[in-house]
Design a protein around this motif. Structure first.
Motif, PDB file in Angstrom:
ATOM      1  N   GLU A 130      56.487  36.436  53.892  1.00  0.00           N
ATOM      2  CA  GLU A 130      55.385  36.372  52.959  1.00  0.00           C
ATOM      3  C   GLU A 130      55.696  37.210  51.714  1.00  0.00           C
ATOM      4  N   ARG A 131      55.042  36.832  50.634  1.00  0.00           N
ATOM      5  CA  ARG A 131      55.197  37.611  49.408  1.00  0.00           C
ATOM      6  C   ARG A 131      54.603  38.994  49.623  1.00  0.00           C
ATOM      7  N   GLU A 132      55.306  40.021  49.114  1.00  0.00           N
ATOM      8  CA  GLU A 132      54.849  41.380  49.328  1.00  0.00           C
ATOM      9  C   GLU A 132      54.829  42.170  48.030  1.00  0.00           C
ATOM     10  N   PHE A 133      53.976  43.159  48.000  1.00  0.00           N
ATOM     11  CA  PHE A 133      53.842  44.039  46.860  1.00  0.00           C
ATOM     12  C   PHE A 133      55.064  44.937  46.726  1.00  0.00           C
ATOM     13  N   VAL A 134      55.476  45.169  45.476  1.00  0.00           N
ATOM     14  CA  VAL A 134      56.594  46.071  45.199  1.00  0.00           C
ATOM     15  C   VAL A 134      56.124  47.265  44.378  1.00  0.00           C
ATOM     16  N   ALA A 135      55.502  46.984  43.222  1.00  0.00           N
ATOM     17  CA  ALA A 135      55.119  48.073  42.330  1.00  0.00           C
ATOM     18  C   ALA A 135      54.044  47.581  41.377  1.00  0.00           C
ATOM     19  N   ALA A 136      53.276  48.534  40.841  1.00  0.00           N
ATOM     20  CA  ALA A 136      52.242  48.195  39.866  1.00  0.00           C
ATOM     21  C   ALA A 136      52.108  49.335  38.867  1.00  0.00           C
ATOM     22  N   MET A 137      51.586  48.972  37.690  1.00  0.00           N
ATOM     23  CA  MET A 137      51.413  49.975  36.651  1.00  0.00           C
ATOM     24  C   MET A 137      50.121  49.696  35.900  1.00  0.00           C
ATOM     25  N   SER A 138      49.443  50.754  35.501  1.00  0.00           N
ATOM     26  CA  SER A 138      48.164  50.636  34.814  1.00  0.00           C
ATOM     27  C   SER A 138      48.351  50.221  33.357  1.00  0.00           C
ATOM     28  N   LEU A 139      47.249  50.105  32.653  1.00  0.00           N
ATOM     29  CA  LEU A 139      47.247  49.602  31.284  1.00  0.00           C
ATOM     30  C   LEU A 139      48.151  50.399  30.356  1.00  0.00           C
ATOM     31  N   THR A 140      48.068  51.696  30.462  1.00  0.00           N
ATOM     32  CA  THR A 140      48.734  52.567  29.492  1.00  0.00           C
ATOM     33  C   THR A 140      50.135  52.973  29.919  1.00  0.00           C
ATOM     34  N   GLY A 141      50.544  52.575  31.080  1.00  0.00           N
ATOM     35  CA  GLY A 141      51.878  52.933  31.549  1.00  0.00           C
ATOM     36  C   GLY A 141      51.906  54.134  32.466  1.00  0.00           C
ATOM     37  N   GLY A 142      50.777  54.717  32.706  1.00  0.00           N
ATOM     38  CA  GLY A 142      50.741  55.816  33.651  1.00  0.00           C
ATOM     39  C   GLY A 142      50.444  55.319  35.043  1.00  0.00           C
ATOM     40  N   MET A 143      50.375  56.240  35.986  1.00  0.00           N
ATOM     41  CA  MET A 143      49.961  55.953  37.350  1.00  0.00           C
ATOM     42  C   MET A 143      50.747  54.803  37.979  1.00  0.00           C
ATOM     43  N   PRO A 144      52.082  54.864  38.040  1.00  0.00           N
ATOM     44  CA  PRO A 144      52.803  53.843  38.792  1.00  0.00           C
ATOM     45  C   PRO A 144      52.506  53.938  40.285  1.00  0.00           C
ATOM     46  N   TYR A 145      52.595  52.804  40.931  1.00  0.00           N
ATOM     47  CA  TYR A 145      52.222  52.690  42.341  1.00  0.00           C
ATOM     48  C   TYR A 145      53.288  51.840  43.007  1.00  0.00           C
ATOM     49  N   TYR A 146      53.872  52.346  44.094  1.00  0.00           N
ATOM     50  CA  TYR A 146      55.006  51.690  44.716  1.00  0.00           C
ATOM     51  C   TYR A 146      54.781  51.437  46.194  1.00  0.00           C
ATOM     52  N   ALA A 147      55.400  50.367  46.669  1.00  0.00           N
ATOM     53  CA  ALA A 147      55.494  50.164  48.104  1.00  0.00           C
ATOM     54  C   ALA A 147      56.427  51.221  48.686  1.00  0.00           C
ATOM     55  N   ASP A 148      56.162  51.630  49.908  1.00  0.00           N
ATOM     56  CA  ASP A 148      56.978  52.663  50.536  1.00  0.00           C
ATOM     57  C   ASP A 148      58.452  52.256  50.604  1.00  0.00           C
ATOM     58  N   SER A 149      58.698  50.964  50.747  1.00  0.00           N
ATOM     59  CA  SER A 149      60.068  50.487  50.934  1.00  0.00           C
ATOM     60  C   SER A 149      60.934  50.648  49.688  1.00  0.00           C
ATOM     61  N   VAL A 150      60.312  50.831  48.520  1.00  0.00           N
ATOM     62  CA  VAL A 150      61.090  50.940  47.282  1.00  0.00           C
ATOM     63  C   VAL A 150      60.894  52.280  46.596  1.00  0.00           C
ATOM     64  N   LYS A 151      60.016  53.099  47.101  1.00  0.00           N
ATOM     65  CA  LYS A 151      59.719  54.388  46.476  1.00  0.00           C
ATOM     66  C   LYS A 151      60.986  55.234  46.390  1.00  0.00           C
ATOM     67  N   GLY A 152      61.208  55.789  45.198  1.00  0.00           N
ATOM     68  CA  GLY A 152      62.397  56.595  44.980  1.00  0.00           C
ATOM     69  C   GLY A 152      63.608  55.805  44.536  1.00  0.00           C
ATOM     70  N   ARG A 153      63.563  54.471  44.652  1.00  0.00           N
ATOM     71  CA  ARG A 153      64.695  53.623  44.232  1.00  0.00           C
ATOM     72  C   ARG A 153      64.322  52.724  43.052  1.00  0.00           C
ATOM     73  N   PHE A 154      63.090  52.269  43.002  1.00  0.00           N
ATOM     74  CA  PHE A 154      62.644  51.365  41.944  1.00  0.00           C
ATOM     75  C   PHE A 154      61.716  52.115  40.996  1.00  0.00           C
ATOM     76  N   THR A 155      61.758  51.708  39.718  1.00  0.00           N
ATOM     77  CA  THR A 155      60.877  52.292  38.712  1.00  0.00           C
ATOM     78  C   THR A 155      60.271  51.182  37.870  1.00  0.00           C
ATOM     79  N   ILE A 156      58.958  51.165  37.803  1.00  0.00           N
ATOM     80  CA  ILE A 156      58.257  50.204  36.952  1.00  0.00           C
ATOM     81  C   ILE A 156      57.915  50.890  35.639  1.00  0.00           C
ATOM     82  N   SER A 157      58.034  50.146  34.554  1.00  0.00           N
ATOM     83  CA  SER A 157      57.669  50.672  33.247  1.00  0.00           C
ATOM     84  C   SER A 157      57.191  49.504  32.384  1.00  0.00           C
TER      85      SER A 157
END
Length: 124
Positions: free
Chosen positions: A44-71
């Motif tokens: 199934e499709r799964e969540f990876v990362a999300a970011m708020s309107l202004t670019g703050g508060m990134p949110y990551y799935a545990d499986s990618v935390k520390g390896r992936f960066t959303i911007s």
């Protein structure tokens, strides 16, 4: 209607890096929160990362935390996903998505617009 177009996928060896981009059409990009999802074959499709309107508060799935960066670059209507230390389990089609209500959420049903996806393949 918002169009999202992903790019940057490809084939990479384990331990390597890729940077995905997602360009949005329209004038309201800066009012959307943006997310990345992925779907591996047979899963199934799964969540990876999300970011708020202004670019703050990134949110990551545990499986990618520390390896992936959303911007995001609101001036360029673009959201990025920098993926480092890739492993074969990261192989999937990666999708970007936009939530027009600006929420920071992981649930797919909260997102209103989706791209067509870009394939990421990590070889061992």
């Amino acid at each position: 209607q918002v169009q999202l177009i992903e790019s940057g996928g490809g084939l990479v060896q384990a331990g390597g890096s890729l940077r995905l981009s997602c360009v949005a059409s329209g004038r309201f990009f800066s009012t959307y929160s943006m997310g990345w999802f992925r779907q591996a074959p047979g899963k199934e499709r799964e969540f990876v990362a999300a970011m708020s309107l202004t670019g703050g508060m990134p949110y990551y799935a545990d499986s990618v935390k520390g390896r992936f960066t959303i911007s995001r670059d609101n001036a360029a209507n673009t959201v990025y996903l920098q993926m480092n230390s890739l492993n074969p389990e990261d192989t999937a089609v990666y999708y970007c998505a936009a939530d027009r209500f600006g929420r920071l959420v992981a649930g797919m049903r909260s997102y209103d617009y989706w791209g067509q996806g870009t394939q990421v393949t990590v070889s061992s």
